[in-house]
Design an enzyme around this catalytic site. Structure first.
Site, mmCIF file in Angstrom:
data_model
loop_
_atom_site.group_PDB
_atom_site.id
_atom_site.type_symbol
_atom_site.label_atom_id
_atom_site.label_comp_id
_atom_site.label_asym_id
_atom_site.label_seq_id
_atom_site.Cartn_x
_atom_site.Cartn_y
_atom_site.Cartn_z
ATOM 1 C CG ASP A 117 -4.042 2.865 8.589
ATOM 2 O OD1 ASP A 117 -3.394 3.849 8.229
ATOM 3 O OD2 ASP A 117 -4.413 1.947 7.792
ATOM 4 C CG ASP A 128 0.054 1.836 6.306
ATOM 5 O OD1 ASP A 128 -0.136 2.954 5.859
ATOM 6 O OD2 ASP A 128 1.134 1.197 6.199
ATOM 7 C CD GLU A 147 -2.300 1.325 2.850
ATOM 8 O OE1 GLU A 147 -2.058 0.401 3.642
ATOM 9 O OE2 GLU A 147 -2.982 2.317 3.125
ATOM 10 C CG ASP A 179 -7.437 4.774 4.982
ATOM 11 O OD1 ASP A 179 -6.927 5.860 4.680
ATOM 12 O OD2 ASP A 179 -8.679 4.595 5.072
#
Ligand code: 28F
Length: 647
Positions: free
Chosen positions: A512, A510, A437, A514
């Site tokens: 997180d 990641d 990503e 997202d």
């Protein structure tokens, strides 16, 4: 010829013979448990429950039990009860032992109706309760029948307490209770039951055996849990449950039940706004994952009936081709469940039905009912045919689009705009494709990687929302196309795993929200268009560390919050440790990314099992689907859909 009186000596010989049979049987099971329960991993552990539950279900199918309970006790032992007749306790003259003891000590004994009837339930094709007994450190059985309570217990299949009466009961009370503790010497990997696994299968058994009540309890948590399943509508309710997050074309599923040549067939089907189709098939409650003759009969009938109806009503011209099976099944969720007196299971995992009579019987029963339904419901019939026509048009559009991508030879990848940094080895078995990503992480990954074995494909931001996009829009997306082309397998119906360029497809996003979202999108994409990659175990999720702790020269990468607390607790107070929390992959330089997440020596990869991907698919549909409520619920639960699997 009249029975000749057996002499004592002959009886003794016979007695020893049966005794030897018991010993040999139990020994064989404990020596090669995998032969009887498949594996001694978590899956084999749960088979112990399925085997006992199936005996209770047989009692329900015979018409005597109405309720089954399954309880996981605090010590991870399991108690299963039914309110059937109770295992017989009469002393058999051949062995001098109670039938109850025979059922629990003789291998393959306990075939409910001896030779005559048939064991209709599934389990591992009837290995019998004696296997569970042999593989349990403790097992006790309590039978209530004839106004009395009978009890006996065993250890690793050997009798400890011979059958005895332990109490009285009301004359009309009846049932069987089995309590067992799996043997840790056999189940070395784990003896901890997964309540989600138990709950899922037991709920499915309630759907498959309409009207049967199944209660599931877990007494291990501080706050014990209980589920109570009973579905009068059987597999009709199963289809409604499977489609609970989808819009449906009609108010309820189409349901048919019939018996022919001793085979009972049930089918439930409904059309949804989804473009995928889902079909679950069962034989005697066994999930026939590999399909078989009943599935073929159902599919053949559905395709023939829709095409016949469409032609008869001039919705398909004489010179136009038939709708394909995929066309008529688009958007359908269906469950086919048959009970067969003598099922023949074939296939890799013995979950493909081979009986040819099941094909014709399932076809006939479903076709008769479904053609009648179309005749009596012209508006629904028109919607079903229109759906098939639409699917057929989309399929040919996709075919054209596919031609576009396939025309691009392998050389295309090399001049993709700086996208794929390929590895030098051409051996797929050692080649890994990292989908990374973001460009900065992509850059670090390209720098830090092992060029021989590791290829990098950066994905910028959110890839296309595949949920709403049609096939040609998906293929138009640069990122998607480069992923499909890089893998080399093609996708959808054209998928061919023998052409795969990498035996590991590693999603590195990641930690997180997202990142989780992109992970879901990618898993959904792979699950929908390249599912055999998951079944082959080629799909992984990289597990970057959350923290780096430094103290003087010491440096450690930590994966989770609780590990951090434990680790800090062990450190000397000075000098003060420096803790860095990684918010994204981009914060790591190339060598850190290599050290912590890419180096096969010490990285932690999670292999994606199809259940994770299926769950991701469900989560994805919910996030992208039309219904708002489940989306809010998901975000509240913040469900973690990829199980932690160390590979
Ligand atoms: C919690 C697990 O195992 N339930 C069972 C029965 C009932 C009969 C039975 C079982 C006949 C002689 C082989 C009773 N009365 N629940 C269970 N319920 N086994 S297992 O018979 C066993 C066969 O040995 C039963 C009349 N016929 C059958």
């Amino acid at each position: 010829m009249a029975d000749k009186k057996e002499t004592k000596a002959e009886l003794a010989k016979e007695y020893n013979a049966s005794q030897i049979q018991v010993l040999e049987g139990l020994e064989a099971v404990r020596k090669r448990p995998g032969m009887y329960i498949g594996t001694t991993s978590s899956q084999g552990l749960h088979h112990l429950v399925w085997e006992i539950v199936d005996n209770g279900i047989d009692e329900a199918l015979a018409g005597f039990a109405t309720k089954i309970t399954v309880t996981v006790e605090k010590d991870n032992s399991v108690t299963v009860t039914d309110d059937g007749r109770g295992i017989p306790v009469d002393i058999q003259k051949k062995t001098g032992k109670p039938a109850l003891e025979t059922v629990y000590t003789i291998l393959h004994a306990g075939g409910k109706f001896g030779g005559g009837g048939y064991k209709v339930s599934g389990g591992l094709h009837g290995v019998g309760a004696s296997v569970v007994n042999a593989l349990s450190k403790e097992l006790d059985v309590t039978v209530t029948r004839g106004g009395k309570q009978y009890y006996m217990d065993f250890t690793t299949g050997h009798v400890v307490t011979k059958m005895k009466v332990i109490g009285t009961a009301p004359q009309d009370a009846h049932g069987t209770k089995v309590h067992f503790l799996p043997d840790p010497d056999i189940f070395r990997e784990t003896t901890t039951f997964d309540i989600k696994v138990l709950d899922k299968r037991l709920r499915e058994l309630a759907f498959l055996n309409k009207g049967l009540r199944i209660v599931v309890r877990d007494l291990r948590p501080a706050k014990p849990t209980e589920s109570d399943y009973k579905y009068e509508g059987g597999i009709k309710h199963y289809v409604e449950y499977l489609d609970k997050n989808k819009e449906t074309m009609f108010k309820e599923p189409i349901y048919v039940e019939g018996v022919m040549q001793g085979i009972t067939v049930e089918v439930a089907i409904q059309y949804t706004n989804d473009y995928r189709s889902d079909l679950l098939t069962f034989t005697n409650n066994i999930h026939t994952y590999e399909g078989g003759t009943h599935e073929e009969g159902f599919k053949r009938a559905l395709t023939r009936v829709v095409n016949d109806y469409a032609r008869k009503n001039n919705m398909i011209k004489d010179n136009e081709p038939n709708l394909s099976g995929d066309d008529v099944r688009e958007g359908t969720t269906a469950v086919v469940s048959i009970k067969h007196p003598d099922p023949q299971f074939e296939g890799q995992t013995k979950t493909k039905l081979g009986n040819s009579d099941a094909r014709t019987v399932t076809d006939r029963i479903f076709a008769d009912h479904f053609s009648k339904f179309l005749m009596e419901h012209p508006s629904e019939a028109r919607q079903i045919v229109d759906r098939g026509l639409l699917a057929s048009k989309a399929r040919s559009a996709a075919k054209r689009a596919r031609e576009v991508t396939r025309k691009k030879s392998g050389l295309e990848i090399s001049n993709l705009p700086g996208k794929l940094a390929d590895n030098t080895s051409k051996d797929p078995a050692i080649s890994e494709l990292f989908i990374v990503e973001g460009d900065s992480a992509g850059g670090s990954a390209k720098q830090g990687r092992s060029r021989l074995t590791q290829a990098i494909l950066p994905i910028r931001g959110k890839i296309l929302n595949v949920e709403k996009a049609s096939m040609d829009k998906i293929l138009a997306n640069e990122e998607i196309r480069s992923l499909f082309t890089a893998m080399g397998t093609g996708f959808g119906d054209d998928f061919d795993i023998s052409k795969v360029n990498y035996h590991k497809l590693i999603i590195m996003t990641d930690a997180d929200v997202d990142g989780a979202h992109i992970q879901t999108l990618l898993l959904t994409l792979i699950y929908r268009y390249m599912r055999p990659l998951i079944d082959a175990g080629y799909v992984y999720v990289a597990q970057p560390p959350l923290y780096q702790v430094r103290q003087g020269k010491m440096q450690r990468y930590i994966d989770t919050d609780e590990e951090l607390n434990d680790f800090l607790g062990q450190l000397p107070p000075t000098p003060k440790p420096v803790i860095q929390r990684y918010k994204g992959l981009g914060e790591m330089d190339a060598s850190q990314l290599w050290d912590t997440t890419m180096n096969p020596e010490n990285r932690r990869l999670l292999r994606v099992e199809s259940s994770d991907a299926k769950e991701a698919d469900r989560v994805f549909s919910m996030l992208m689907g039309d219904k708002v409520a489940p989306r809010r619920e998901f975000i509240e639960d913040n469900a973690k859909f990829v199980e932690n699997l160390d590979v």
